[in-house]
Each structure stands twice: as structure tokens, then as C-alpha cells.
Enzyme design. Structure first.
Site, PDB file in Angstrom:
ATOM      1  N   ASP A 282       0.759  -1.361   0.060  1.00  0.00           N
ATOM      2  CA  ASP A 282      -0.078  -0.151   0.019  1.00  0.00           C
ATOM      3  C   ASP A 282       1.020   1.310   0.065  1.00  0.00           C
ATOM      4  O   ASP A 282       2.060   1.027   0.207  1.00  0.00           O
ATOM      5  CB  ASP A 282      -1.006  -0.270   1.261  1.00  0.00           C
ATOM      6  CG  ASP A 282      -1.742   1.253   1.248  1.00  0.00           C
ATOM      7  OD1 ASP A 282      -2.221   1.483   0.182  1.00  0.00           O
ATOM      8  OD2 ASP A 282      -2.113   1.899   2.041  1.00  0.00           O
ATOM      9  N   SER A 283       0.310   2.272  -0.165  1.00  0.00           N
ATOM     10  CA  SER A 283       0.824   3.768  -0.011  1.00  0.00           C
ATOM     11  C   SER A 283       1.363   3.823   1.284  1.00  0.00           C
ATOM     12  O   SER A 283       2.370   4.805   1.668  1.00  0.00           O
ATOM     13  CB  SER A 283       0.227   4.667  -0.664  1.00  0.00           C
ATOM     14  OG  SER A 283      -1.174   4.944   0.046  1.00  0.00           O
TER      15      SER A 283
ATOM     16  N   CYS B  91      -4.161  -1.646  -1.987  1.00  0.00           N
ATOM     17  CA  CYS B  91      -4.402  -0.143  -2.490  1.00  0.00           C
ATOM     18  C   CYS B  91      -5.471  -0.311  -3.437  1.00  0.00           C
ATOM     19  O   CYS B  91      -4.745  -0.472  -4.701  1.00  0.00           O
ATOM     20  CB  CYS B  91      -3.146   0.263  -2.567  1.00  0.00           C
ATOM     21  SG  CYS B  91      -3.143   2.085  -3.223  1.00  0.00           S
TER      22      CYS B  91
ATOM     23  N   CYS C 170     -11.117   2.571  -0.276  1.00  0.00           N
ATOM     24  CA  CYS C 170      -9.544   3.117  -0.081  1.00  0.00           C
ATOM     25  C   CYS C 170      -9.286   2.181   1.292  1.00  0.00           C
ATOM     26  O   CYS C 170     -10.022   2.359   2.247  1.00  0.00           O
ATOM     27  CB  CYS C 170      -9.630   4.574   0.395  1.00  0.00           C
ATOM     28  SG  CYS C 170      -7.884   5.077   1.094  1.00  0.00           S
ATOM     29  N   THR C 171      -8.086   1.577   1.212  1.00  0.00           N
ATOM     30  CA  THR C 171      -7.829   0.674   2.358  1.00  0.00           C
ATOM     31  C   THR C 171      -7.478   1.485   3.670  1.00  0.00           C
ATOM     32  O   THR C 171      -7.518   0.702   4.802  1.00  0.00           O
ATOM     33  CB  THR C 171      -6.841  -0.359   2.017  1.00  0.00           C
ATOM     34  OG1 THR C 171      -5.604   0.778   1.540  1.00  0.00           O
ATOM     35  CG2 THR C 171      -6.980  -1.264   0.849  1.00  0.00           C
ATOM     36  N   HIS C 172      -7.402   2.763   3.517  1.00  0.00           N
ATOM     37  CA  HIS C 172      -7.283   3.359   4.868  1.00  0.00           C
ATOM     38  C   HIS C 172      -8.866   3.515   5.620  1.00  0.00           C
ATOM     39  O   HIS C 172      -8.809   3.608   6.852  1.00  0.00           O
ATOM     40  CB  HIS C 172      -6.891   5.045   4.522  1.00  0.00           C
ATOM     41  CG  HIS C 172      -5.254   5.058   4.338  1.00  0.00           C
ATOM     42  ND1 HIS C 172      -4.708   4.290   3.272  1.00  0.00           N
ATOM     43  CD2 HIS C 172      -4.407   5.570   5.245  1.00  0.00           C
ATOM     44  CE1 HIS C 172      -3.286   4.515   3.250  1.00  0.00           C
ATOM     45  NE2 HIS C 172      -3.174   5.237   4.600  1.00  0.00           N
TER      46      HIS C 172
ATOM     47  N   GLU D  85      -3.682   8.008   8.207  1.00  0.00           N
ATOM     48  CA  GLU D  85      -2.083   8.030   8.151  1.00  0.00           C
ATOM     49  C   GLU D  85      -1.382   8.740   9.399  1.00  0.00           C
ATOM     50  O   GLU D  85      -0.512   8.226   9.820  1.00  0.00           O
ATOM     51  CB  GLU D  85      -1.494   8.619   6.844  1.00  0.00           C
ATOM     52  CG  GLU D  85      -0.256   8.060   6.438  1.00  0.00           C
ATOM     53  CD  GLU D  85       0.003   6.687   6.179  1.00  0.00           C
ATOM     54  OE1 GLU D  85      -1.089   5.981   5.846  1.00  0.00           O
ATOM     55  OE2 GLU D  85       1.177   6.125   6.439  1.00  0.00           O
TER      56      GLU D  85
ATOM     57  N   THR E  66      -6.022   2.793  -5.059  1.00  0.00           N
ATOM     58  CA  THR E  66      -5.374   3.632  -6.190  1.00  0.00           C
ATOM     59  C   THR E  66      -4.561   2.904  -7.004  1.00  0.00           C
ATOM     60  O   THR E  66      -4.321   3.125  -8.197  1.00  0.00           O
ATOM     61  CB  THR E  66      -4.718   4.772  -5.329  1.00  0.00           C
ATOM     62  OG1 THR E  66      -5.550   5.312  -4.322  1.00  0.00           O
ATOM     63  CG2 THR E  66      -4.329   5.718  -6.195  1.00  0.00           C
TER      64      THR E  66
HETATM   65  N1  DGL Z   1      -4.790   3.241   0.931  1.00  0.00           N
HETATM   66  C1  DGL Z   1      -4.736   3.472  -0.654  1.00  0.00           C
HETATM   67  C2  DGL Z   1      -6.038   3.143  -1.318  1.00  0.00           C
HETATM   68  O1  DGL Z   1      -6.473   2.164  -1.287  1.00  0.00           O
HETATM   69  C3  DGL Z   1      -4.177   4.958  -0.981  1.00  0.00           C
HETATM   70  C4  DGL Z   1      -4.275   6.349  -0.268  1.00  0.00           C
HETATM   71  C5  DGL Z   1      -3.172   7.310  -0.785  1.00  0.00           C
HETATM   72  O2  DGL Z   1      -2.259   7.068  -0.821  1.00  0.00           O
HETATM   73  O3  DGL Z   1      -3.907   8.188  -1.364  1.00  0.00           O
HETATM   74  O4  DGL Z   1      -6.467   3.862  -2.340  1.00  0.00           O
END
Ligand code: DGL
Length: 268
Positions: free
Chosen positions: A10-11, A73, A183-185, A151, A75
């Protein structure tokens, strides 16, 4: 039987929401996670840059003997899944198709999707949902501000609830039956999202369906590790500050991992 690890990327910390489901559902599998915190966030970057960063991580995971890769992720899945599937010598699974399938698992007419600017602009969820159910109405909403809240460890605060209320205000006038946390966050903000959306909207965390895909692949390609694998290991790497990933992993994985190190992908 194959004891090599499953690679996960992931990012940043968001991928831990997928990693924790992999850890719980596949207790015999070793997991190697890369959080690209040195390049966080992905959601505001170009598709080409996201592809390049994701490919570098994919190559790192292959070099570290990953037997398959999960792009944890949305994205990176939207921007880079076909590239990684083509360029890497291992199977690669993303989170968007599983997320769309999970949203449509029960009869539904209206689906909401929240994600990064990149994911929403890219339209990958709308495409995946329409492939499965052409007539479904999709309300897509970028919610990039929520990524930073997770984050930077601000979940559970009143500022987080305010940000969620603002980001999801569109659903006041365009109600949905299901909301994909694209978004995984975002699963780490599910309490705040539940509070905003109310009890009747089904929240979909694509991680669960993604892990079902992983299970199928392990079986069909004979990649599964032996049950009660004594060598099972969970290794975490950050391209940013090791302390940031460690803080997230202590919170979101309840400290259940074996190592956490900083890496520089350029020097790998
Ligand atoms: N967690 C990521 C996702 O699922 C990306 C968040 C980011 O870096 O902007 O899209």
C-alpha cells in the site's frame, strides 16, 4: 506446499486493513508488507507515477520471494493492476473487483463509493460495478482528506468525525443502500463512517472478498503453505519512517508481527 510469503503493498498504513484479514484468515501464511510511506499519498499522483512506484514494490516483493502479490491499495489497483500482472512473474490480485462483487452480493440498486481522488477519477469501481450489474446507480465521491487522518493517527477524534461528515455529505441528498470503502485506509474510520451513514447502509470493506480470492488462488495454483507452518512470519517494511509504520502496526495489528524495517527501494 509452498512456504514463501504472500507480498502485500500500500502507499501507507491502509494496507494493514487487508493484512489483518489475511493474517486472521490464513494463519499458516507468511506475509511481507511494504508501506510506501516515502511516497505517500498515492491518491493525488498521476497514473504513470503510481504505476512506476507499484512496479518497484512488486519487484522488491518478487526479490524477497513472494509467491503472489496483493495490491492492498485501491489507487494502485486502479492505476497499475494490468501492468503488474504483465510485468511480474507471480500472480497479482487487486481489491477493486472483489470490492465491487461484495457490494453487489445482495440485491441492490444504489451503491456509493468513496476513495482517493485518483480512484474516483479513474472510474475503476464504476466500471467493475457496471460489468457485474449494468443498471446499478453508482454515486462516487473522492474523500482524499480522510486518508491523511488515518495515516497521521487521528482516528477516533472529533476532528475525524467532522472530516467524515463533510466528505460524505453528498449522501445526504443522494442516499445509497451500500457504501464501498474504496480506500484501504477507510476501514480504520468505520466507526465514524457508520455514525454518519446510519445503521441501514451496508459498509463494504473489500478486504474480505479479496482474501477469498487469495484463498482460491492458493488452492488452484497449489501455492498454499502447510497447516501449522512453524516458519510463518509477518515482515513489515516502510519506505518512509520505520516508526510511523510501527505505530500503525502496533495499533491496527495489535502488535502481531515479527519485524518492521525501513527500506530504500532505489538502493534495493
Ligand atoms: N490506501 C490507498 C487506497 O486504497 C491510497 C491512499 C493514498 O495514498 O492516497 O487507495
Amino acid at each position: 506446499m509452498d512456504k514463501r510469503p504472500i507480498g502485500v503493498m500500500d502507499s501507507g498504513l491502509g494496507g494493514l486493513s487487508v493484512l489483518r484479514v489475511l493474517r486472521d484468515e490464513l494463519p499458516q501464511e507468511s506475509l511481507t508488507f511494504v508501506g510506501d510511506q516515502g511516497h505517500f499519498p498515492y491518491g493525488t499522483k498521476s497514473q504513470a507515477t503510481i504505476r512506476q512506484l507499484s512496479l518497484a514494490i512488486g519487484r522488491f516483493l518478487v526479490k524477497h520471494e513472494a509467491k503472489l502479490m496483493v495490491i492492498a491499495c485501491n489507487t494502485a489497483t486502479g492505476a497499475a493492476l494490468p501492468t503488474l500482472q504483465k510485468e511480474l512473474p507471480i500472480p497479482v490480485i487487486g481489491v477493486i473487483k472483489p470490492g465491487a462483487a461484495a457490494a453487489l452480493a445482495n440485491p441492490v440498486d444504489t451503491v456509493g463509493v468513496i476513495g482517493t481522488v485518483s480512484t474516483i477519477k479513474n472510474g475503476a469501481y464504476v466500471k467493475a460495478l457496471h460489468e457485474l450489474q449494468p443498471g446499478v446507480t453508482v454515486v462516487s465521491q473522492p474523500a482524499q482528506a480522510l486518508v491523511s487522518i488515518v495515516e497521521h493517527g487521528q482516528t477516533g477524534t472529533s476532528a475525524a468525525q467532522t472530516a467524515v461528515n463533510q466528505a460524505l455529505a453528498v449522501f445526504d441528498t443522494r442516499p445509497v443502500q451500500v457504501l464501498i470503502l474504496g480506500c484501504t485506509h477507510f476501514p480504520f474510520l468505520s466507526a465514524e463512517i457508520r455514525q454518519k451513514m446510519g445503521p441501514d447502509v451496508r459498509l463494504v470493506d473489500p478486504a474480505f472478498e479479496t482474501v477469498q480470492e487469495v484463498k482460491k488462488l492458493l488452492t488452484t495454483q497449489q501455492l498454499a503453505a502447510p497447516i501449522d507452518n512453524p516458519d510463518r512470519r509477518i515482515a513489515l517494511y516502510s519506505t518512509g519512517q520505520q516508526a510511523d509504520l510501527k505505530r500503525g502496526a502496533d495499533q491496527w495489528l495489535a502488535g502481531q508481527y515479527d519485524s518492521c524495517q525501513q527500506i530504500d527501494l532505489i538502493e534495493e
